[in-house]
Design a protein around this motif. Structure first.
Motif, PDB file in Angstrom:
ATOM      1  N   GLU A  15       0.829  -1.209   0.000  1.00 21.68           N
ATOM      2  CA  GLU A  15       0.000   0.000   0.000  1.00 21.68           C
ATOM      3  C   GLU A  15       0.866   1.263   0.000  1.00 21.68           C
ATOM      4  O   GLU A  15       0.513   2.267  -0.632  1.00 21.68           O
ATOM      5  CB  GLU A  15      -0.932  -0.024   1.211  1.00 21.68           C
ATOM      6  CG  GLU A  15      -2.039  -1.058   1.082  1.00 21.68           C
ATOM      7  CD  GLU A  15      -2.782  -1.288   2.397  1.00 21.68           C
ATOM      8  OE1 GLU A  15      -3.872  -1.887   2.360  1.00 21.68           O
ATOM      9  OE2 GLU A  15      -2.267  -0.878   3.467  1.00 21.68           O
ATOM     10  N   LEU A  16       1.988   1.224   0.703  1.00 21.90           N
ATOM     11  CA  LEU A  16       2.910   2.359   0.684  1.00 21.90           C
ATOM     12  C   LEU A  16       3.425   2.591  -0.742  1.00 21.90           C
ATOM     13  O   LEU A  16       3.550   3.745  -1.181  1.00 21.90           O
ATOM     14  CB  LEU A  16       4.086   2.106   1.635  1.00 21.90           C
ATOM     15  CG  LEU A  16       3.752   2.073   3.130  1.00 21.90           C
ATOM     16  CD1 LEU A  16       4.978   1.621   3.929  1.00 21.90           C
ATOM     17  CD2 LEU A  16       3.277   3.437   3.626  1.00 21.90           C
ATOM     18  N   PHE A  17       3.687   1.498  -1.470  1.00 21.46           N
ATOM     19  CA  PHE A  17       4.127   1.632  -2.861  1.00 21.46           C
ATOM     20  C   PHE A  17       3.008   2.216  -3.724  1.00 21.46           C
ATOM     21  O   PHE A  17       3.264   3.042  -4.614  1.00 21.46           O
ATOM     22  CB  PHE A  17       4.576   0.278  -3.409  1.00 21.46           C
ATOM     23  CG  PHE A  17       5.048   0.352  -4.831  1.00 21.46           C
ATOM     24  CD1 PHE A  17       6.276   0.926  -5.141  1.00 21.46           C
ATOM     25  CD2 PHE A  17       4.261  -0.122  -5.864  1.00 21.46           C
ATOM     26  CE1 PHE A  17       6.709   1.021  -6.457  1.00 21.46           C
ATOM     27  CE2 PHE A  17       4.688  -0.039  -7.184  1.00 21.46           C
ATOM     28  CZ  PHE A  17       5.919   0.530  -7.480  1.00 21.46           C
ATOM     29  N   GLN A  18       1.779   1.808  -3.480  1.00 21.40           N
ATOM     30  CA  GLN A  18       0.648   2.374  -4.212  1.00 21.40           C
ATOM     31  C   GLN A  18       0.551   3.880  -3.993  1.00 21.40           C
ATOM     32  O   GLN A  18       0.253   4.644  -4.922  1.00 21.40           O
ATOM     33  CB  GLN A  18      -0.664   1.722  -3.764  1.00 21.40           C
ATOM     34  CG  GLN A  18      -0.910   0.331  -4.313  1.00 21.40           C
ATOM     35  CD  GLN A  18      -2.255  -0.210  -3.849  1.00 21.40           C
ATOM     36  OE1 GLN A  18      -2.346  -1.007  -2.922  1.00 21.40           O
ATOM     37  NE2 GLN A  18      -3.306   0.254  -4.479  1.00 21.40           N
ATOM     38  N   ILE A  19       0.788   4.300  -2.778  1.00 22.01           N
ATOM     39  CA  ILE A  19       0.741   5.729  -2.459  1.00 22.01           C
ATOM     40  C   ILE A  19       1.854   6.465  -3.196  1.00 22.01           C
ATOM     41  O   ILE A  19       1.651   7.558  -3.732  1.00 22.01           O
ATOM     42  CB  ILE A  19       0.854   5.943  -0.934  1.00 22.01           C
ATOM     43  CG1 ILE A  19      -0.373   5.360  -0.232  1.00 22.01           C
ATOM     44  CG2 ILE A  19       0.995   7.431  -0.603  1.00 22.01           C
ATOM     45  CD1 ILE A  19      -0.251   5.311   1.284  1.00 22.01           C
ATOM     46  N   PHE A  33      10.086  -0.092   1.239  1.00 21.13           N
ATOM     47  CA  PHE A  33       8.830  -0.091   1.983  1.00 21.13           C
ATOM     48  C   PHE A  33       8.676  -1.324   2.862  1.00 21.13           C
ATOM     49  O   PHE A  33       8.070  -1.250   3.944  1.00 21.13           O
ATOM     50  CB  PHE A  33       7.649   0.050   1.014  1.00 21.13           C
ATOM     51  CG  PHE A  33       7.587   1.393   0.340  1.00 21.13           C
ATOM     52  CD1 PHE A  33       7.730   2.565   1.075  1.00 21.13           C
ATOM     53  CD2 PHE A  33       7.414   1.498  -1.031  1.00 21.13           C
ATOM     54  CE1 PHE A  33       7.688   3.814   0.469  1.00 21.13           C
ATOM     55  CE2 PHE A  33       7.362   2.733  -1.658  1.00 21.13           C
ATOM     56  CZ  PHE A  33       7.501   3.892  -0.900  1.00 21.13           C
ATOM     57  N   GLU A  34       9.197  -2.444   2.415  1.00 24.17           N
ATOM     58  CA  GLU A  34       9.154  -3.647   3.255  1.00 24.17           C
ATOM     59  C   GLU A  34      10.016  -3.457   4.504  1.00 24.17           C
ATOM     60  O   GLU A  34       9.622  -3.850   5.612  1.00 24.17           O
ATOM     61  CB  GLU A  34       9.629  -4.860   2.452  1.00 24.17           C
ATOM     62  CG  GLU A  34       8.598  -5.333   1.436  1.00 24.17           C
ATOM     63  CD  GLU A  34       9.140  -6.409   0.493  1.00 24.17           C
ATOM     64  OE1 GLU A  34      10.333  -6.774   0.656  1.00 24.17           O
ATOM     65  OE2 GLU A  34       8.387  -6.856  -0.386  1.00 24.17           O
ATOM     66  N   ALA A  61       1.882   7.700   4.981  1.00 22.85           N
ATOM     67  CA  ALA A  61       1.836   8.481   3.741  1.00 22.85           C
ATOM     68  C   ALA A  61       2.763   9.692   3.791  1.00 22.85           C
ATOM     69  O   ALA A  61       3.282  10.125   2.758  1.00 22.85           O
ATOM     70  CB  ALA A  61       0.408   8.920   3.453  1.00 22.85           C
ATOM     71  N   ARG A  62       2.984  10.231   4.987  1.00 20.41           N
ATOM     72  CA  ARG A  62       3.892  11.384   5.104  1.00 20.41           C
ATOM     73  C   ARG A  62       5.326  10.962   4.802  1.00 20.41           C
ATOM     74  O   ARG A  62       6.089  11.700   4.172  1.00 20.41           O
ATOM     75  CB  ARG A  62       3.796  11.981   6.506  1.00 20.41           C
ATOM     76  CG  ARG A  62       2.404  12.512   6.840  1.00 20.41           C
ATOM     77  CD  ARG A  62       2.311  12.997   8.267  1.00 20.41           C
ATOM     78  NE  ARG A  62       0.924  13.246   8.644  1.00 20.41           N
ATOM     79  CZ  ARG A  62       0.523  13.594   9.870  1.00 20.41           C
ATOM     80  NH1 ARG A  62       1.437  13.735  10.827  1.00 20.41           N
ATOM     81  NH2 ARG A  62      -0.746  13.804  10.129  1.00 20.41           N
ATOM     82  N   VAL A  63       5.697   9.776   5.242  1.00 19.92           N
ATOM     83  CA  VAL A  63       7.024   9.246   4.938  1.00 19.92           C
ATOM     84  C   VAL A  63       7.171   9.024   3.436  1.00 19.92           C
ATOM     85  O   VAL A  63       8.205   9.337   2.834  1.00 19.92           O
ATOM     86  CB  VAL A  63       7.274   7.928   5.705  1.00 19.92           C
ATOM     87  CG1 VAL A  63       8.549   7.261   5.220  1.00 19.92           C
ATOM     88  CG2 VAL A  63       7.341   8.189   7.203  1.00 19.92           C
ATOM     89  N   VAL A  64       6.113   8.492   2.825  1.00 21.74           N
ATOM     90  CA  VAL A  64       6.139   8.249   1.377  1.00 21.74           C
ATOM     91  C   VAL A  64       6.297   9.567   0.621  1.00 21.74           C
ATOM     92  O   VAL A  64       7.072   9.654  -0.339  1.00 21.74           O
ATOM     93  CB  VAL A  64       4.856   7.530   0.926  1.00 21.74           C
ATOM     94  CG1 VAL A  64       4.861   7.337  -0.598  1.00 21.74           C
ATOM     95  CG2 VAL A  64       4.722   6.176   1.619  1.00 21.74           C
TER      96      VAL A  64
END
Length: 507
Positions: free
Chosen positions: A412-416, A440-441, A454-457
């Motif tokens: 999900e982090l990658f999707q973001i 992300f893993e 999401a803020r990290v992303v």
């Protein structure tokens, strides 16, 4: 402070007291003002100086407001509060063009002498002063005051009233006080009165953040909004399966309640007030915005806007001011959602007792007063929020609906990340995707409750864009594909990203 950093400290000769100006050839017998009028001006300007002195001691505020000054105009000088006040008064004078008079000119000149030179015209020289304002010397000097003391903003989009704009942006406790003094200037100069500071700011077109049309804390409904559009936006959010299920069930309940009411059947009382539990960056604010629109489309709220605030926006530092802050937040939220981020901070203060409890009690009272057209959403970390709700019986009784926001998975982090790319016209090369997934893993495995999701992303995306710029700027020919593509080389090493994330959490 040296003159280089403090242009206000440059003392000029006070023209309202110079004998060569008082020895005018004017023979007018017209009395523009009285001795008592000048006495009132004296008291008001001393009060202004006290307020400006207090603002000047707020170093962060002075630095902030000076950032909004055109650097060509400031030439590296650091202006003080009284200079901004005088500049704003010049704008107020210019705005009242049809009402300009010798009296209005004298008031502005009086402010100038008091604020720049710490000199107050002598009320015992009333006859000479009444003659002075008709002299050519006065007119000439007055034009110089206007020309030399108007501060130029850094941007044409900024409000011309810099002092009030920055006070509003910073939610400064002196905002209402300054507005009152602006009102007094208009009253002294033009004999114009207003019911209150709100009426005054609206009349003068001041672009204050706490006005209903310009408040940056308010999210209004998009044009031609529908329930279908809201639900589509909700479903397009990455992850949040549990929250989406909770929202869907709430909608079903509200729709059935609505149908029961239409059939004349009794309904159980349903509270729209909700607690959002979970770590930062998991979409709590976004979902609150969607909820406000859903409640509007289902007929449970009249407007559907969302007003966002936090402890700073609700708690003041002096007796009586906290209730006013809460009332203002409620007023902006009526018909919609009041979203309070990190609400547990209202009952937490490292310095001992303060006015957080007053804010909570006032909030509970207003929630009861406006229970037919207001929804309050409080949000924050899971355990602190549970403790916050349990700390007050009033909170326990009004908040019984909980939405749980979980950390995003690595996928999900990658999707973001891909969503950020799509929004900014970037694509991710295959080798870059593999490196991002490794990142992300690693971040997901080492996450803590404070992990920013999401803020990290977003921060990582911005770092990748910077790295890409540093890479391709050296190319002799930059193609469209080069401008759009993030390669493996642009992605920081996973361990490096993890280290930066942990350092941010420690700050």
């Amino acid at each position: 402070m040296s003159n280089k950093n403090n242009p206000i400290s440059i003392i000029e000769e006070s023209f309202l007291s110079l004998k060569k100006y008082l020895e005018t050839n004017s023979t007018t017998n017209e009395a523009v003002f009285t001795a008592s009028f000048i006495s009132d001006l004296n008291k008001e300007t001393k009060s202004i100086l006290e307020t400006c002195d207090a603002l000047n001691k707020d170093i962060a505020f002075i630095q902030k407001i000076n950032e909004d000054v055109n650097p060509v105009y400031s030439k590296g000088l650091l202006f003080k509060a009284e200079h901004f006040f005088l500049s704003d008064c010049i704008d107020l004078y210019n705005k009242e063009a049809e009402k300009k008079s010798e009296k209005a000119q004298f008031v502005l000149a009086y402010y100038y002498d008091a604020l720049r030179n710490k000199h107050f015209a002598d009320e015992n020289s009333i006859n000479e002063l009444n003659q002075l304002v008709f002299s050519e010397e006065f007119k000439s000097h007055f034009l110089k005051i206007k020309k030399d003391n108007k501060i130029i903003p850094a941007s044409a989009q900024q409000s011309q009233y810099l002092l009030t704009e920055v006070l509003s942006q910073t939610k400064h406790i002196k905002l209402e006080e300054i507005l009152k003094k602006y009102q007094n200037f208009i009253q002294f100069a033009f004999g114009k009165k207003f019911e209150n500071t709100t009426a005054f700011s609206n009349s003068m077109g001041l672009k204050l953040n706490n006005s209903k049309n310009d408040n940056k804390n308010i999210d209004s409904l998009p044009d031609q909004d529908t329930l279908e559009k809201v639900l589509k936006e909700l479903n397009e959010l990455v992850g949040l399966a549990e929250v989406k299920k909770d929202v869907s069930e709430l909608i079903n309940l509200l729709e059935i309640q609505k149908k029961r009411s239409q059939q004349g059947l009794k309904n159980v009382e349903i509270t729209l007030h909700t607690v959002f539990l979970g770590p930062p960056g998991t979409g709590k604010t976004s979902v609150a915005r969607l909820l406000s629109r859903i409640f509007k489309h289902l007929g449970f709220l009249s407007k559907g806007q969302m007003y966002e605030t936090d402890r700073e926006g609700l708690v003041a530092g002096y007796v009586g001011q906290t209730a006013t802050k809460v009332d203002n937040a409620i007023e902006e939220s009526l018909g919609g959602v009041l979203f309070i981020d990190e609400a547990y901070a209202l009952s937490q203060n490292a310095f001992g007792n303060d006015y957080g409890a007053e804010a909570v009690n006032t909030l509970l009272k207003r929630m009861e007063d406006h229970r037919e057209d207001l929804a309050v959403v409080v949000a924050g970390y899971t355990e602190p929020m549970k403790n916050f709700i349990e700390s007050n019986p009033g909170l326990r009784s009004r908040f019984n609906r909980y939405f749980h926001f979980n950390h995003f998975s690595a996928a999900e982090l990658f999707q973001i990340f891909e969503a950020f790319c799509k929004k900014s016209d970037f694509i991710v090369a295959v080798d870059a995707k593999e490196k991002l997934m490794d990142t992300f893993e690693l971040l997901y495995e080492s996450k803590t409750e404070s992990f920013g999701n999401a803020r990290v992303v977003r921060n990582l995306f911005e770092k990748c864009v910077q790295n890409q710029a540093n890479r391709i700027v050296k190319l002799k020919k930059i193609s469209n594909k080069s401008l759009k593509t993030l390669t493996e080389e642009d992605i920081p090493e996973p361990k490096e990203t993890e280290k930066h994330v942990n350092l941010d959490l420690e700050k």
